[in-house]
Design an enzyme around this catalytic site. Structure first.
Site, mmCIF file in Angstrom:
data_model
loop_
_atom_site.group_PDB
_atom_site.id
_atom_site.type_symbol
_atom_site.label_atom_id
_atom_site.label_comp_id
_atom_site.label_asym_id
_atom_site.label_seq_id
_atom_site.Cartn_x
_atom_site.Cartn_y
_atom_site.Cartn_z
ATOM 1 N N SER A 1 -7.607 3.666 9.640
ATOM 2 C CA SER A 1 -8.458 3.840 8.471
ATOM 3 C C SER A 1 -7.729 3.080 7.288
ATOM 4 O O SER A 1 -8.282 2.177 6.605
ATOM 5 C CB SER A 1 -8.604 5.251 7.877
ATOM 6 O OG SER A 1 -9.067 5.128 6.598
ATOM 7 N N LYS B 1 -8.603 -1.430 5.755
ATOM 8 C CA LYS B 1 -8.864 -1.843 4.491
ATOM 9 C C LYS B 1 -7.988 -2.776 3.849
ATOM 10 O O LYS B 1 -8.416 -3.772 3.143
ATOM 11 C CB LYS B 1 -8.784 -0.501 3.527
ATOM 12 C CG LYS B 1 -10.127 0.439 3.839
ATOM 13 C CD LYS B 1 -9.999 1.991 3.040
ATOM 14 C CE LYS B 1 -9.149 2.539 3.420
ATOM 15 N NZ LYS B 1 -9.602 4.177 3.656
ATOM 16 N N ASP C 1 -15.365 2.588 8.241
ATOM 17 C CA ASP C 1 -14.077 3.608 7.652
ATOM 18 C C ASP C 1 -14.997 4.528 6.699
ATOM 19 O O ASP C 1 -14.342 5.812 6.645
ATOM 20 C CB ASP C 1 -12.983 2.743 7.146
ATOM 21 C CG ASP C 1 -12.187 3.740 6.577
ATOM 22 O OD1 ASP C 1 -11.628 4.598 7.136
ATOM 23 O OD2 ASP C 1 -11.736 3.706 5.209
ATOM 24 N N ARG D 1 -14.918 12.830 9.102
ATOM 25 C CA ARG D 1 -13.488 13.365 9.565
ATOM 26 C C ARG D 1 -13.209 14.639 8.530
ATOM 27 O O ARG D 1 -12.781 15.634 8.711
ATOM 28 C CB ARG D 1 -12.549 12.425 9.453
ATOM 29 C CG ARG D 1 -12.566 11.639 10.546
ATOM 30 C CD ARG D 1 -11.501 10.284 10.737
ATOM 31 N NE ARG D 1 -10.349 10.578 10.163
ATOM 32 C CZ ARG D 1 -9.440 9.966 9.311
ATOM 33 N NH1 ARG D 1 -9.833 8.663 8.730
ATOM 34 N NH2 ARG D 1 -8.336 10.297 9.254
ATOM 35 N N HIS E 1 0.915 -1.118 -0.084
ATOM 36 C CA HIS E 1 -0.141 0.063 0.063
ATOM 37 C C HIS E 1 0.772 1.205 0.093
ATOM 38 O O HIS E 1 1.702 1.230 0.596
ATOM 39 C CB HIS E 1 -0.960 0.074 1.233
ATOM 40 C CG HIS E 1 -1.877 1.513 1.453
ATOM 41 N ND1 HIS E 1 -2.918 1.432 0.574
ATOM 42 C CD2 HIS E 1 -1.544 2.374 1.860
ATOM 43 C CE1 HIS E 1 -3.447 2.530 0.747
ATOM 44 N NE2 HIS E 1 -2.657 3.120 1.718
HETATM 45 N N1 URA Z 1 -6.232 7.435 3.603
HETATM 46 C C1 URA Z 1 -7.039 6.632 4.067
HETATM 47 O O1 URA Z 1 -7.520 5.838 3.656
HETATM 48 N N2 URA Z 1 -7.508 6.810 5.278
HETATM 49 C C2 URA Z 1 -7.446 8.101 6.060
HETATM 50 O O2 URA Z 1 -7.712 8.336 6.887
HETATM 51 C C3 URA Z 1 -6.276 9.093 5.251
HETATM 52 C C4 URA Z 1 -5.635 8.664 4.105
#
Ligand code: URA
Ligand code: CA
Length: 434
Positions: free
Chosen positions: A183, A187, A161, A168, A82
């Site tokens: 977050s 994923k 999320d 947010r 990632h």
């Molecule tokens: N990328 C994400 O997937 N989540 C975040 O909170 C910030 C950047």
């Protein structure tokens, strides 16, 4: 349990228990906790932070808020990679076939997303016929057979999320290390990774602009992963200037092909070898990082990496001939050189502004509805530290519009030339494994 009590608890700097964290995430996902209470909670977390245990539990609560992908039918250790996002970041396109060529299973779920260029799927779709609309069992069969396949996002992954990130975004609480780290990690874990290799970008073009912030985020994610049983490591890499030369979808596919052949840009090649070594090592395909790197260099020089890319493209309907003949990729109508207006050394190439210029040409989506032009983009000829002479080309603009004055102005404004020699930026700042 009452949400108001938990908000007060976190506001006062106390730790939340496992049950309390689960209550918050379940309640927010099923709408029994309203946005206004969750906003207060995220602000309390923003100021008070979360300890290691809370972060890991928040992550797993978000993983458990929706579907998770089961990759157990795929042989071997599934290592996912990632990147926190950069400009012209072609690493995924290179790393997939590169590590797959060594038998590391790459089961990639990818998205389109917004940004300077398309996501991995958009880039791959620059190859005629390539598609990611495949069934799950076909996806698994392809990974077992070829060690690599890419599928579009499906299922209801980490709904907590999705809701929380949107909240947010409008409540000034995006920039909180525990919230960002949970977050991103939720994923990756929901998508079925056994091990995770993170590329945390740092610099002007990155989400985290300073090395200290990038390191803190990297450590937070590495600790979450390892605490929930997923071997995780992070590389902190430079994004003060774009990575490699190409920014744009088809242009990056060509850059990936060059790199898999061993003729890629130095920085992109080096970052792929660094990340790739960790992936191969985490997958148990090499006993040391040095051994992993040697094996990667071997599949580049013996053509196996390129061959794996061809097989991968063909297996998902793509034309493998683009690999030997990149002219078969979409081509822009106008190829325009941007010439240096003075002698000197390149001192700055402001990554995110160069990305914006590429997006204005049509390489990326400004809104979810935008349609990408796969052919267009920018190919840098110079990087920071390079010497340049007046009249020499700084970069090539690939455009389908003839009038690109505004784009040229942005590019001139964000490529700075100094009289004094400037060192090239450090590419890999740190490697964090625990
Ligand atoms: N990328 C994400 O997937 N989540 C975040 O909170 C910030 C950047
Ligand atoms: Ca690039």
């Amino acid at each position: 349990m009452r949400m108001v009590d938990l908000i007060e608890k976190k506001r006062d700097g106390k730790e939340l228990t496992t049950e309390e964290i689960q209550f918050i995430i379940e309640g927010y996902t099923n709408n029994s906790i309203p946005d206004y209470q969750m906003s207060a909670m995220t602000m309390a977390i923003y100021f008070q932070g979360m300890n290691e245990r809370e972060r890991a539990e928040l992550t797993m609560a978000m993983v458990n808020s929706g579907d998770t992908i089961d990759l157990s039918a795929i042989d071997g250790v599934k290592v996912d990679k990632h990147s926190t996002g950069g400009v012209g970041d072609t690493t995924t396109l290179v790393l997939g076939p590169l590590v797959a060529a060594l038998g590391v299973p790459v089961a990639k779920m990818s998205g389109r997303g917004l940004g300077h260029t398309g996501g991995t799927i958009d880039k791959l779709e620059a190859v005629k016929g390539f598609h990611v609309e495949i069934e799950n069992d076909e996806f698994i069969r392809l990974v077992n057979e070829n060690k690599i396949a890419v599928i579009g996002q499906s299922g209801n992954l980490t709904p907590a999320d999705k809701k929380l990130y949107a909240l947010r975004d409008v409540t000034g609480t995006v920039n909180s290390i525990p919230l960002i780290a949970s977050s991103i990690m939720s994923k990756k874990i929901a998508a079925g990774a056994d091990a995770i290799c993170l590329d945390v970008k740092t610099g002007a073009g990155a989400f985290m602009k300073t090395l200290d912030d990038s390191r803190e985020l990297a450590k937070a994610m590495v600790s979450i992963g390892n605490n929930v049983g997923r071997k995780t490591m992070a590389v902190i890499s430079d994004m003060s200037q774009p990575l490699g030369f190409a920014i744009g979808n088809a242009l990056e596919v060509k850059e990936a092909i060059d790199t898999l052949r061993g003729d890629g840009p130095e920085d992109l090649t080096e970052l792929c070898l660094t990340l790739g070594s960790h992936m191969v090592y985490l997958a148990g395909q090499a006993a040391t990082l040095d051994e992993a790197r040697n094996k990667l260099n071997e599949v580049i020089s013996n053509g196996k990496a390129l061959e794996t890319f061809k097989i991968f493209l063909q297996s998902q309907g793509g034309d493998p001939e683009v690999v030997d003949d990149p002219a078969k990729l979409p081509q822009a109508k106008y190829i325009i050189e941007l010439e240096a207006t003075e002698d000197g050394y390149i001192s700055e190439i402001v990554a995110d502004e160069i990305g914006t210029a590429a997006m204005m040409l049509g390489a990326g989506r400004a809104t979810k509805e935008s349609i990408i032009d796969l052919a267009v983009g920018i190919v840098l000829k110079k990087k920071i530290g390079d010497q340049v002479k007046k009249g020499e080309s700084l970069l090539t603009i690939h455009s389908n519009q003839e009038q690109i004055e505004e784009v040229k102005q942005i590019l001139y404004k964000n490529i700075k030339i100094s009289k004094e020699k400037v060192p090239a930026p450090i590419l890999v700042h740190e490697e964090i494994t625990h």
